[in-house]
Design a protein around this motif. Structure first.
Motif, PDB file in Angstrom:
ATOM      1  N   VAL B 217       0.859  -1.178   0.000  1.00  0.00           N
ATOM      2  CA  VAL B 217       0.000   0.000   0.000  1.00  0.00           C
ATOM      3  C   VAL B 217       0.898   1.232   0.000  1.00  0.00           C
ATOM      4  O   VAL B 217       1.857   1.310   0.769  1.00  0.00           O
ATOM      5  N   VAL B 218       0.588   2.187  -0.889  1.00  0.00           N
ATOM      6  CA  VAL B 218       1.428   3.387  -0.974  1.00  0.00           C
ATOM      7  C   VAL B 218       0.596   4.639  -0.741  1.00  0.00           C
ATOM      8  O   VAL B 218      -0.592   4.669  -1.013  1.00  0.00           O
ATOM      9  N   GLU B 219       1.257   5.682  -0.202  1.00  0.00           N
ATOM     10  CA  GLU B 219       0.567   6.968  -0.064  1.00  0.00           C
ATOM     11  C   GLU B 219       0.674   7.733  -1.380  1.00  0.00           C
ATOM     12  O   GLU B 219       1.321   7.260  -2.329  1.00  0.00           O
ATOM     13  N   ALA B 220       0.047   8.911  -1.445  1.00  0.00           N
ATOM     14  CA  ALA B 220      -0.060   9.637  -2.716  1.00  0.00           C
ATOM     15  C   ALA B 220       1.305   9.856  -3.386  1.00  0.00           C
ATOM     16  O   ALA B 220       1.439   9.780  -4.604  1.00  0.00           O
ATOM     17  N   SER B 221       2.349  10.089  -2.587  1.00  0.00           N
ATOM     18  CA  SER B 221       3.672  10.342  -3.148  1.00  0.00           C
ATOM     19  C   SER B 221       4.314   9.081  -3.718  1.00  0.00           C
ATOM     20  O   SER B 221       5.335   9.148  -4.378  1.00  0.00           O
ATOM     21  N   GLY B 222       3.718   7.915  -3.443  1.00  0.00           N
ATOM     22  CA  GLY B 222       4.277   6.671  -3.940  1.00  0.00           C
ATOM     23  C   GLY B 222       5.099   5.921  -2.908  1.00  0.00           C
ATOM     24  O   GLY B 222       5.610   4.841  -3.171  1.00  0.00           O
ATOM     25  N   ARG B 223       5.243   6.513  -1.703  1.00  0.00           N
ATOM     26  CA  ARG B 223       6.004   5.853  -0.634  1.00  0.00           C
ATOM     27  C   ARG B 223       5.252   4.645  -0.098  1.00  0.00           C
ATOM     28  O   ARG B 223       4.047   4.695   0.123  1.00  0.00           O
ATOM     29  N   LEU B 224       5.980   3.552   0.145  1.00  0.00           N
ATOM     30  CA  LEU B 224       5.401   2.342   0.725  1.00  0.00           C
ATOM     31  C   LEU B 224       5.059   2.597   2.199  1.00  0.00           C
ATOM     32  O   LEU B 224       5.927   3.018   2.969  1.00  0.00           O
ATOM     33  N   VAL B 225       3.794   2.386   2.584  1.00  0.00           N
ATOM     34  CA  VAL B 225       3.425   2.632   3.983  1.00  0.00           C
ATOM     35  C   VAL B 225       2.845   1.414   4.692  1.00  0.00           C
ATOM     36  O   VAL B 225       2.720   1.398   5.911  1.00  0.00           O
ATOM     37  N   GLY B 226       2.454   0.386   3.937  1.00  0.00           N
ATOM     38  CA  GLY B 226       1.867  -0.773   4.621  1.00  0.00           C
ATOM     39  C   GLY B 226       1.661  -1.925   3.660  1.00  0.00           C
ATOM     40  O   GLY B 226       2.033  -1.856   2.486  1.00  0.00           O
ATOM     41  N   VAL B 227       1.060  -2.987   4.174  1.00  0.00           N
ATOM     42  CA  VAL B 227       0.814  -4.160   3.350  1.00  0.00           C
ATOM     43  C   VAL B 227      -0.571  -4.713   3.704  1.00  0.00           C
ATOM     44  O   VAL B 227      -0.994  -4.668   4.861  1.00  0.00           O
ATOM     45  N   ILE B 228      -1.283  -5.169   2.679  1.00  0.00           N
ATOM     46  CA  ILE B 228      -2.559  -5.836   2.915  1.00  0.00           C
ATOM     47  C   ILE B 228      -2.365  -7.309   2.575  1.00  0.00           C
ATOM     48  O   ILE B 228      -1.802  -7.633   1.525  1.00  0.00           O
ATOM     49  N   THR B 229      -2.790  -8.188   3.481  1.00  0.00           N
ATOM     50  CA  THR B 229      -2.621  -9.616   3.230  1.00  0.00           C
ATOM     51  C   THR B 229      -3.978 -10.255   2.960  1.00  0.00           C
ATOM     52  O   THR B 229      -5.019  -9.727   3.337  1.00  0.00           O
ATOM     53  N   VAL B 230      -3.916 -11.410   2.296  1.00  0.00           N
ATOM     54  CA  VAL B 230      -5.136 -12.027   1.801  1.00  0.00           C
ATOM     55  C   VAL B 230      -6.109 -12.396   2.921  1.00  0.00           C
ATOM     56  O   VAL B 230      -7.320 -12.389   2.718  1.00  0.00           O
ATOM     57  N   ASP B 231      -5.621 -12.686   4.132  1.00  0.00           N
ATOM     58  CA  ASP B 231      -6.554 -13.077   5.191  1.00  0.00           C
ATOM     59  C   ASP B 231      -7.488 -11.927   5.580  1.00  0.00           C
ATOM     60  O   ASP B 231      -8.640 -12.148   5.926  1.00  0.00           O
ATOM     61  N   ASP B 232      -6.982 -10.687   5.501  1.00  0.00           N
ATOM     62  CA  ASP B 232      -7.870  -9.553   5.760  1.00  0.00           C
ATOM     63  C   ASP B 232      -8.895  -9.412   4.640  1.00  0.00           C
ATOM     64  O   ASP B 232     -10.026  -9.008   4.854  1.00  0.00           O
ATOM     65  N   VAL B 233      -8.447  -9.746   3.429  1.00  0.00           N
ATOM     66  CA  VAL B 233      -9.316  -9.604   2.274  1.00  0.00           C
ATOM     67  C   VAL B 233     -10.428 -10.654   2.296  1.00  0.00           C
ATOM     68  O   VAL B 233     -11.552 -10.393   1.874  1.00  0.00           O
TER      69      VAL B 233
END
Lengths: 431, 431
Positions: B217-233
């Motif tokens: 997951v990236v913020e508007a500037s393109g910086r990496l800020v987090g990760v979403i994993t399939v179990d949450d999905v």
């Protein structure tokens, strides 16, 4: 799009993810689809196939012919290959299987021998299983040289000498552990094991319940035979949830892309059942035709009673069907659920009795008619609450899918009771 | 169960997976639930909380008190903690946040600043990100010593000097690669990147579409800020699918465990809307009360026309709502879909016109009445097919959720048209 040059289209498709190419094929009309297939030609990526809707996939498979398909199937993982082959008709399946290399063919045939919608069909045969006496270092070395492994995997399964799974280690943990550590020191033995015959709905429930990423599948003797990964389960969850929605709406699942004839036929059956129940309601009304002739306001008002009962019942039914599917509703809390819905039926029944009573009074200026419609409303909404819970619970008990059959039963009951209560009370008190 | 000794119960709960303890708490009545909580007491595992239904979770959170909760929250991963805290009311949330250590509190507060149901809320802040210039060996060494990483993870994200993600490597591939290999030689750069503000429904669609296991997951500037994993999905997919089913049935999502008052209120609103539409249909009937008085068979038969139209429309509507949710239906194929449903409406309309016509003729022995009901049936089923497609497509266009509003509109139309066509034709041809 389709008017542009072939090479442009080719470039475009090449840049797409397989899932997007699948979408593109689905969204096009039949003629455009064939045209696109011709342009793609030999460059057709087999990974596109698993992403296609069943109906469209069949079309493409026919277009490719058995030889072409057999070549493509070999490039797929065993679970994707099984999914593809199982939906084909007998003849075509035989042809494709015959064209496969011996070893791969045996794997596919074995998978096909498991019951449909079972864990056996869902699982992948390529597994990473290592003996518990190995160290982390030995494991890593083995994996570096072995080329019989899946490309990417999440968990490594640890097995005992009988090849029974005894634990698992996430790949990230293997990577971070020291080389000399023995597997059984770092493995996680709190593992969910899935029997071959488990229904895919129950598999999905296990993954959801325990937040699993992958789980080992064992045959009756306890031997590890395959692995199910969460991406296959996502498809199952989608399918099951969609199934319930579609069944409650009276349609069969793969509807959007089916041709007009098949869709019309499938819908016809459901509408035919509905016609029978509607005629049943009409027969109830006809019992009171003399009453209606004298008080024509009854004909005007009677759909209100039936419709409110139907809707109240559908609300309850929807909660019941969803809760049963999610295994939130079971015998342990069924009585409490029925009790709650009964109370809601009584409260809302009285509230809407007052509302409709007042409307009726203002409209027709007859107090007796207002009382009759109010009483019928209470009766029908209480019955709706009861039937909305008891019908799905009963069907589930007899192992009939409550999503399919419940709503026909329910609306039949609320129509019949609604008309009977309203017209019957009217016949007694208004004449 | 609850009559046995405390120590036995304690042993039992200890042996359970957190998800199963959550189920146990849900299935019990309120009093038994408090009793069980007292027995578990300090041994309460915070991992149970994310598995609980919202309503029950609130109860337990109140029982534990802000201090108790704050202590437990710290032990959770950031995404679970956010999910827990976001549902609490303002006051309690403030108390809990105040009791957290500074650093952890900042993380939670930042996540809470992203819009509800967005990727930002869903993501986990603990990420494994390494510079692309590193080798496999450096990466492994870093991961062995760093203790700031999630326990288990699936993909390692490779970032450029600006901390923008440029590729990923599954953990299993890192493990199998040689130490001297540079990350950018083995990484996969065909990666799906999720913007912070993306709606969770679209996140779920991406995971489903591309079979993802985790995504950056990236913020508007393109910086990496987090990760979403399939179990949450998986949770999101479940929720969304359930949502549509519930909305179409006229109920709000967390219904099963809600108390009677809240449920009754929520259901009342929907039934109130339905009452208005039912009255509208009654007004249409009342326009023809003189006709009904003369031909009482009309009152007997009129629910059949309305009900068949309603059901045919619901079939079409269900396909439309589901296909829109799965993004299988879009402007590109909308016209084809409407056309198909129109044809189905015409075919089934004529088939059921013949069926009901014959039944009517046999029942009432009036050929004219049979022709009238047949004609009304064709009209209503064609209208049903059109409205079942155009209403949800129109609502989607105006960004109104078609699952909520479609069915009220639809049944209003099919009732009104059904009664109007049948009684109107009767008034013209039978009198």
């Amino acid at each position: 799009l389709e008017e542009s040059r072939d090479s442009d289209v080719e470039d475009l498709v090449e840049g797409l993810h397989e899932a997007d190419t699948a979408d593109l094929l689905e969204i096009l009309g039949r003629d455009e689809r064939y045209r696109l297939m011709e342009v793609i030609g030999a460059g057709f990526d087999p990974e596109i196939l698993p992403y296609l809707d069943e109906t469209i996939r069949e079309e493409i498979v026919e277009w490719l012919g058995p030889k072409g398909i057999a070549k493509l199937v070999q490039e797929l993982d065993s679970d994707d290959a099984v999914e593809l082959v199982q939906d084909l008709d007998e003849d075509l399946r035989m042809h494709i299987l015959a064209a496969l290399p011996q070893a791969y063919r045996r794997v596919i045939e074995e998978s096909l021998s498991y019951p449909e919608d079972s864990a056996g069909r869902l699982m992948q045969r390529e597994i990473v299983a290592v003996p518990s006496v190995w160290t982390i270092g030995e494991t890593i070395d083995y994996m570096r040289v072995s080329d019989n492994l899946p490309d990417d995997f999440y968990d490594i399964f640890v097995v005992d000498p009988r090849h029974h799974p005894v634990g698992f280690i996430p790949a990230s943990r293997v990577m971070r552990a020291r080389r000399h550590v023995r597997l059984d020191e770092v493995m996680d033995d709190d593992m969910r094991i899935i029997p071959l015959e488990l229904d895919q709905e129950d598999v999905a429930h296990m993954f959801r319940q325990y937040g699993l990423i992958s789980a080992p599948v064992v045959e009756a003797s306890g031997r590890l035979v395959g692995v199910i990964t969460v991406d296959d389960v996502v498809d199952v969850i989608d399918e099951e949830a969609g199934d319930d929605l579609m069944k409650m709406g009276g349609v069969s699942e793969p509807d959007l892309y089916e041709d007009v004839t098949d869709t019309t036929k499938a819908r016809f059956t459901w509408l035919g059942v509905n016609l029978l129940t509607a005629v049943l309601a009409s027969i109830v009304i006809s019992l009171f035709d003399a009453t209606i002739e004298k008080v024509v306001a009854l004909a005007v008002l009677m759909p209100i009673v039936a419709s409110m009962g139907g809707n109240a019942g559908t609300q309850t039914l929807t909660v019941a069907v969803r809760s049963l599917a999610m295994k939130d509703l079971s015998e342990a809390n069924a009585a409490r659920f029925v009790g709650k819905e009964l109370i809601i039926g009584i409260i809302n029944g009285f509230l809407f009795a007052i509302l409709t009573g007042v409307v009726t009074w203002l409209w027709f200026d007859q107090a007796a008619l207002a009382l009759v419609i109010g009483a019928a409303m209470v009766i029908n909404m209480v019955v709706a609450g009861l039937c909305g819970t008891l019908i799905p619970l009963g069907l589930e008990k007899f192992e009939i899918d409550p999503a399919v059959a419940s709503s026909v039963f329910l609306t039949t009951v609320t129509d019949v009771i609604g008309f009977f209560a309203f017209l019957g009370l009217a016949a007694i008190f208004l004449l």
